[in-house]
Scaffold this motif. Structure first.
Motif, short mmCIF file in Angstrom:
data_model
loop_
_atom_site.label_atom_id
_atom_site.label_comp_id
_atom_site.label_asym_id
_atom_site.label_seq_id
_atom_site.Cartn_x
_atom_site.Cartn_y
_atom_site.Cartn_z
N LEU A 424 0.84 -1.19 0.00
CA LEU A 424 0.00 0.00 0.00
C LEU A 424 0.88 1.24 0.00
CD1 LEU A 424 -2.68 -0.85 2.75
CD2 LEU A 424 -2.93 -1.06 0.28
N LYS A 425 0.43 2.29 -0.67
CA LYS A 425 1.14 3.55 -0.63
C LYS A 425 0.92 4.27 0.70
CE LYS A 425 0.77 4.31 -5.63
NZ LYS A 425 0.20 5.19 -6.69
N ALA A 426 -0.27 4.05 1.29
CA ALA A 426 -0.66 4.70 2.54
C ALA A 426 -1.64 3.77 3.24
CB ALA A 426 -1.30 6.06 2.26
N PRO A 427 -1.89 3.98 4.53
CA PRO A 427 -2.73 3.02 5.27
C PRO A 427 -4.11 2.79 4.68
CG PRO A 427 -1.58 4.46 6.79
CD PRO A 427 -1.31 4.99 5.42
N LEU A 428 -4.72 3.82 4.12
CA LEU A 428 -6.07 3.69 3.57
C LEU A 428 -6.08 3.76 2.05
CD1 LEU A 428 -8.22 5.77 6.10
CD2 LEU A 428 -7.57 3.36 6.19
N ASP A 429 -4.96 3.44 1.46
CA ASP A 429 -4.87 3.41 0.00
C ASP A 429 -5.98 2.52 -0.57
OD1 ASP A 429 -3.91 3.71 -2.56
OD2 ASP A 429 -2.28 2.27 -2.32
N GLY A 430 -6.66 3.02 -1.61
CA GLY A 430 -7.70 2.25 -2.27
C GLY A 430 -9.10 2.47 -1.76
N VAL A 431 -9.27 3.29 -0.71
CA VAL A 431 -10.59 3.57 -0.14
C VAL A 431 -11.13 4.86 -0.75
CG1 VAL A 431 -11.86 4.12 1.97
CG2 VAL A 431 -10.03 2.40 2.01
N LEU A 432 -12.39 4.83 -1.20
CA LEU A 432 -13.04 6.02 -1.77
C LEU A 432 -14.14 6.49 -0.82
CD1 LEU A 432 -13.57 8.08 -4.02
CD2 LEU A 432 -15.04 6.37 -5.13
N LEU A 452 -4.57 9.84 5.60
CA LEU A 452 -4.17 8.44 5.76
C LEU A 452 -4.22 7.66 4.44
CD1 LEU A 452 -5.98 7.81 9.13
CD2 LEU A 452 -3.51 7.61 8.78
N GLY A 453 -4.54 8.34 3.35
CA GLY A 453 -4.42 7.72 2.05
C GLY A 453 -5.68 7.47 1.27
N ALA A 454 -6.86 7.72 1.87
CA ALA A 454 -8.11 7.54 1.14
C ALA A 454 -8.28 8.63 0.10
CB ALA A 454 -9.29 7.54 2.10
N THR A 455 -9.00 8.31 -0.97
CA THR A 455 -9.44 9.34 -1.92
C THR A 455 -10.77 9.88 -1.41
OG1 THR A 455 -8.36 8.28 -3.79
CG2 THR A 455 -10.17 9.78 -4.29
N VAL A 456 -10.82 11.18 -1.19
CA VAL A 456 -12.03 11.81 -0.64
C VAL A 456 -12.59 12.78 -1.66
CG1 VAL A 456 -13.02 13.20 1.21
CG2 VAL A 456 -11.20 11.56 1.72
N ILE A 457 -13.86 12.56 -2.01
CA ILE A 457 -14.57 13.50 -2.88
C ILE A 457 -15.57 14.25 -2.03
CG2 ILE A 457 -16.13 13.74 -4.84
CD1 ILE A 457 -14.90 11.24 -6.03
N LYS A 458 -15.37 15.54 -1.94
CA LYS A 458 -16.30 16.39 -1.20
C LYS A 458 -17.47 16.73 -2.12
CE LYS A 458 -17.77 19.36 1.94
NZ LYS A 458 -18.33 18.91 3.20
N VAL A 459 -18.67 16.37 -1.68
CA VAL A 459 -19.88 16.69 -2.44
C VAL A 459 -20.42 18.01 -1.89
CG1 VAL A 459 -22.16 15.92 -3.16
CG2 VAL A 459 -20.33 14.24 -2.81
N ASN A 460 -20.07 19.08 -2.56
CA ASN A 460 -20.51 20.41 -2.15
C ASN A 460 -21.85 20.76 -2.78
OD1 ASN A 460 -17.16 21.06 -2.21
ND2 ASN A 460 -18.34 21.90 -0.51
N GLN A 753 0.10 25.22 7.30
CA GLN A 753 -0.73 24.73 8.40
C GLN A 753 -0.07 23.48 9.00
OE1 GLN A 753 -3.87 22.16 5.64
NE2 GLN A 753 -4.66 23.28 7.37
N PHE A 754 -0.75 22.85 9.95
CA PHE A 754 -0.21 21.64 10.55
C PHE A 754 0.00 20.58 9.48
CE2 PHE A 754 -4.70 20.73 10.39
CZ PHE A 754 -4.82 19.35 10.32
N GLY A 755 1.00 19.73 9.70
CA GLY A 755 1.38 18.75 8.69
C GLY A 755 0.98 17.34 9.05
N HIS A 756 1.95 16.45 9.08
CA HIS A 756 1.70 15.04 9.33
C HIS A 756 1.53 14.80 10.83
CE1 HIS A 756 2.64 13.76 5.19
NE2 HIS A 756 3.46 14.79 5.22
N THR A 763 3.76 2.40 5.72
CA THR A 763 2.79 3.02 4.80
C THR A 763 2.61 4.48 5.21
OG1 THR A 763 0.96 2.28 6.20
CG2 THR A 763 1.57 0.86 4.35
N PRO A 764 3.49 5.35 4.77
CA PRO A 764 3.48 6.72 5.27
C PRO A 764 2.20 7.48 4.89
CG PRO A 764 4.99 6.48 3.42
CD PRO A 764 4.58 5.10 3.81
N THR A 765 1.87 8.45 5.73
CA THR A 765 0.75 9.33 5.43
C THR A 765 1.16 10.30 4.33
OG1 THR A 765 1.44 10.88 7.17
CG2 THR A 765 -0.15 9.18 7.76
N ARG A 766 0.16 10.97 3.80
CA ARG A 766 0.42 11.96 2.75
C ARG A 766 -0.56 13.12 2.92
NH1 ARG A 766 -3.23 10.14 -1.53
NH2 ARG A 766 -5.28 10.09 -0.59
#
Length: 812
Positions: A424-432, A452-460, A753-756, A763-766
């Protein structure tokens, strides 16, 4: 090993922690099914004698008493670790290496182990070896100065801006908290609370990653990172703070936070303060609600975030104060509920623990403690429909399970095999994740998932730009793609449905009846995606689900504002600007969602999740518990009315030029205070005399000299650093450690702003991108899910969707 019920059933945790952050995190692992073995030194964890909350945080665990400095007993500990899934520790730096309990040694023995280390400041700053006592971490990082904030806001101060409306005459009572200058000492242990939330999230994410990689890893976080996440709304540095809508008055202490004392002497909080309501219903001898009184959503005069509103708040404050003083709190609360005004009473933690609605829902539980009998305490803080949690039992006595646990070492052991599915690239890699959230609580949880690695789509919505221009929204919306849709239009809802088909998680914090009206409730969406994980975050418990809730009113109901303001000793309520109400709710939601992903990847089963601000605030005040028979609370240290501290040993003191914080832990250190400052008889004085004497001695010394004398004598102390935030973004050690980050954002330019908030060894954060622009990715997302360009153009023309013309890097 006993197999517990819950999503973490079958997971064994070795808890080597003391204090607050580790025990609280491992308590929550136990609540959701893990077998937590608390390893205590001979005589028990010292926290049992120093923290009333230790009786709560040790619940549901098994206790083994081991002297890990004894070679034979350390071998027993290593044998336990060989069989464990998770190890949590918060030793001083260097101790694990000296004991052979360091990560390199342990992973060689148990490659599947998830090890979580909680330190005061991490391993990479030059003050890493300073004491990890909450009050001292808060002092060194300037957190005590942030409790009610800076005139002109911390952001204005960090950016070097002139104070907005500097000459505005602010009437008495607008400022939150005590009527004095200087830093404020709250009851809430914000650094440890932040570190606890972070540790819990990191552990759950690492367990999910292990399902895919077959390997454990080392997760690190710190009280310093707890500070940085608690100040996320205030410690920001944009290149263009003058950008439309970015700055607001809410973090400026001159703006009333809506605390008012009623005719019965009780305090309520109306957030955001609403002059038209307070003055409109209070014209007669009784409160009168009629058709002229508008709901906040329909009120054209409601207070917004623009700085000009400070003038309005200052103008009406005295009139509002007089209005609230005319009637008892009960009548105000009834009127507010009728109109839909966010308002709650400022009550004690004990009142919350005796609240029958919370007891009925399981947010408060009764446990038969083996030492003090039946007690009530915070219960389950989030719901999981398919894998519900359960408080496993009361706190054990010291070493209660020693023989039982050692006997288990005689049983044959084979690690549960894991078939790796790839790296995995990140802990939650592959989660939408689809984020339908509002304000902070919902969006913050999804920002954590993005980090933590998820892809997040904000529905505005198509009208969200105003809110997303504020610095408060920047706290919770980095690393997300944005699609802007009018969900009230059937064509817009159809777009959402196409996204739901592809999503793993839908999360929001709108009122559930609003979700039903929009057709985005769980029952509707699960027909589209049967294995959907759906997380709903609310303000309160079910009995108050019809009421508007927020961070402030949740803190009122849970007793946080009562405690932080020293109200037991005559103080006033205060809403801390570093509160973990909204963001604490966000952490709970993030953990529930990660655990639900873990469960679904094992079983294929989705579920419904629920969290609330009130539950998060009850967790924040979980140092309190009550006798279940009498309802009386446990005797515990309380803040004084002026928020200096809990007594002479743990207190803020004014020196000749600055402030210093003492956190004396024992009589030996108290004698060291006497010797270092040349004070006779301090240990025999009552608290008042000791404070007076010590204040006089420190008042004539420069802070640097007082610190040198006390620190050299071994007295835990720190200077109250009001410049920490001013250095934060320019000090290379913070940037090199990943604690701060720089992003390019279309509205404010360069943005810091605050970082990691964690370090993962495998599986590093991003940080997936800057704070979002509403509708930035609408067309791209719709094309990717199969909409033809002609259909997209038609929806754009009809206002069903919106595409921003501002451009920035697209979030990952």
């Amino acid at each position: 090993m006993p197999v517990m019920a819950g999503v973490l059933g079958g997971i064994r945790v070795i808890d080597l922690t003391s204090g607050i952050s580790g025990p609280m995190a491992t308590m929550l692992l136990s609540d959701y099914g893990a077998d937590v073995v608390k390893v205590e030194p001979p005589g028990g964890d010292p926290t049992r004698n120093t923290e009333t909350g230790a009786r709560v945080w040790a619940r549901g665990k098994r206790s083994i008493e081991l002297d890990i400095h004894d070679e034979a007993q350390r071998e027993q500990l290593l044998a336990l670790i060989d069989r464990a899934d998770v190890l949590v520790e918060n030793f001083d730096l260097g101790v694990t290496e000296s004991l052979g309990l360091d990560w390199e040694t342990l992973r060689a023995r148990n490659p599947r182990l998830v090890m979580c280390s909680i330190t005061p400041y991490g391993r990479h700053v030059d003050f890493k070896n300073r004491p990890g006592i909450d009050a001292l971490v808060a002092a060194r990082t300037g957190l005590h100065w942030e409790q009610r904030g800076w005139v002109g806001t911390s952001i204005g101060r960090i950016c070097g801006l002139p104070v907005e409306l500097e000459d505005l005459d602010i009437p008495p009572g607008c400022f939150d908290g005590p009527d004095r200058e200087g830093p404020l000492y709250p009851q809430s242990r914000w650094p440890s609370l932040g570190a606890s939330f972070l540790a819990l999230t990191g552990i759950n994410a690492a367990l999910r990653a292990r399902l895919h990689t077959g390997r454990g890893q080392w997760v690190e976080t710190s009280l310093l990172q707890g500070v940085l996440v608690s100040t996320a709304g205030g410690w920001q540095r944009p290149e263009h703070p003058e950008a439309d809508g970015y700055m607001c008055w809410i973090f400026d202490p001159r703006g009333s936070k809506g605390h008012f004392q009623c005719a019965d002497g009780k305090w309520i909080q109306n957030w955001v303060p609403n002059p038209s309501f307070a003055l409109g219903v209070s014209q007669g001898d009784t409160i009168s609600v009629d058709d002229r009184i508008n709901k906040p959503t329909d009120d054209p005069t409601r207070i917004g975030p623009d700085y000009s509103e400070l003038v309005v708040l200052a103008h009406y404050h005295a009139q509002m104060k007089a209005a609230y003083a005319k009637y008892p709190s009960k009548e105000w609360l009834e009127a507010a509920a009728q109109v839909g005004i966010p308002m709650q009473p400022t009550r004690r933690p004990e009142d919350a623990l005796n609240d029958q609605a919370l007891i009925d829902e399981g947010i408060v539980v009764t446990l038969d403690d083996p030492e003090v009998g039946p007690i009530r305490q915070v219960g389950l803080v989030y719901g999981m429909s398919k894998t519900p949690g359960m408080v496993q039992g009361p706190a054990p006595t010291v070493g209660q399970h020693t023989d039982e646990i050692l006997a288990e070492l005689l049983n044959p052991f084979a690690a549960t095999p894991t078939t790796p599915s790839g790296d995995l690239k990140a802990p939650l890699d592959g989660v939408l994740v689809l984020d339908l959230g509002l304000a902070i609580a919902g969006p913050f949880s999804n920002q954590l998932l993005s980090d933590l690695g998820a892809t997040v789509i904000k529905v505005n919505t198509v009208y969200d730009t105003f809110w997303h221009s504020t610095h408060i929204a920047y706290t919770a919306n980095r690393g997300k793609q944005s699609i802007s849709i009018n969900l009230k239009d059937p064509r817009g809802l159809a777009v959402l449905h196409e996204l739901v088909k592809r999503a793993d998680i839908v999360q929001h914090n709108m009122r559930y009846e609003a979700a039903i009206r929009l057709g985005v409730d769980y029952e509707s969406l699960v027909t589209i995606k049967p294995d959907l994980i759906y997380c709903h975050s609310s303000g309160f418990d079910k009995s108050r689900a019809h009421l508007p809730g927020n961070d402030q009113t949740g803190a009122c109901l849970a007793g946080v504002e009562y405690e932080d303001g020293g109200m037991a000793n005559g103080g006033k309520p205060i809403w801390s600007l570093t509160s973990f109400g909204d963001t604490g709710n966000g952490f709970l939601a993030a953990n529930a969602m990660i655990q639900a992903i873990y469960h679904r990847e094992l079983t294929g089963e989705g579920q419904f999740l629920s969290t609330s601000i009130l539950a998060a605030c009850l967790l924040n005040s979980s140092y309190a518990w009550v006798d279940a028979e009498t309802g009386e609370g446990v005797d515990r240290p309380k803040i004084d009315a002026l928020m200096f501290g809990t007594g002479p040993r743990t207190r803020l003191y004014k020196t000749a030029d600055r402030w210093i914080c003492l956190a004396v832990q024992n009589d030996e250190q108290w004698h060291a205070v006497e010797r270092s400052l040349g004070i006779d008889g301090l240990t025999s004085m009552d608290n008042g005399h000791a404070i007076e004497t010590l204040s006089a001695a420190l008042r004539v010394l420069a802070a640097s000299e007082a610190f040198r004398l006390l620190d050299d004598a071994g007295v835990p102390c720190e200077i109250e650093d009001d410049q920490f935030a001013m250095r934060l973004f320019d000090d290379p050690q913070f940037r090199d450690a990943g604690l701060v980050t720089t992003l390019q954002q279309a509205q404010v330019g360069r943005f810091e702003q605050f970082g990691h908030m964690w370090t993962f060894s495998e599986t590093p954060t991003r940080i997936a991108g800057p704070p979002l622009i509403v509708g930035h990715d609408t067309v791209d997302i719709m094309s990717e899910i199969g909409f033809a360009q002609g259909d997209i153009d038609s929806l754009l023309a009809d206002g069903v969707i919106l595409q921003s013309t501002l451009r920035q890097e697209r979030a990952l």
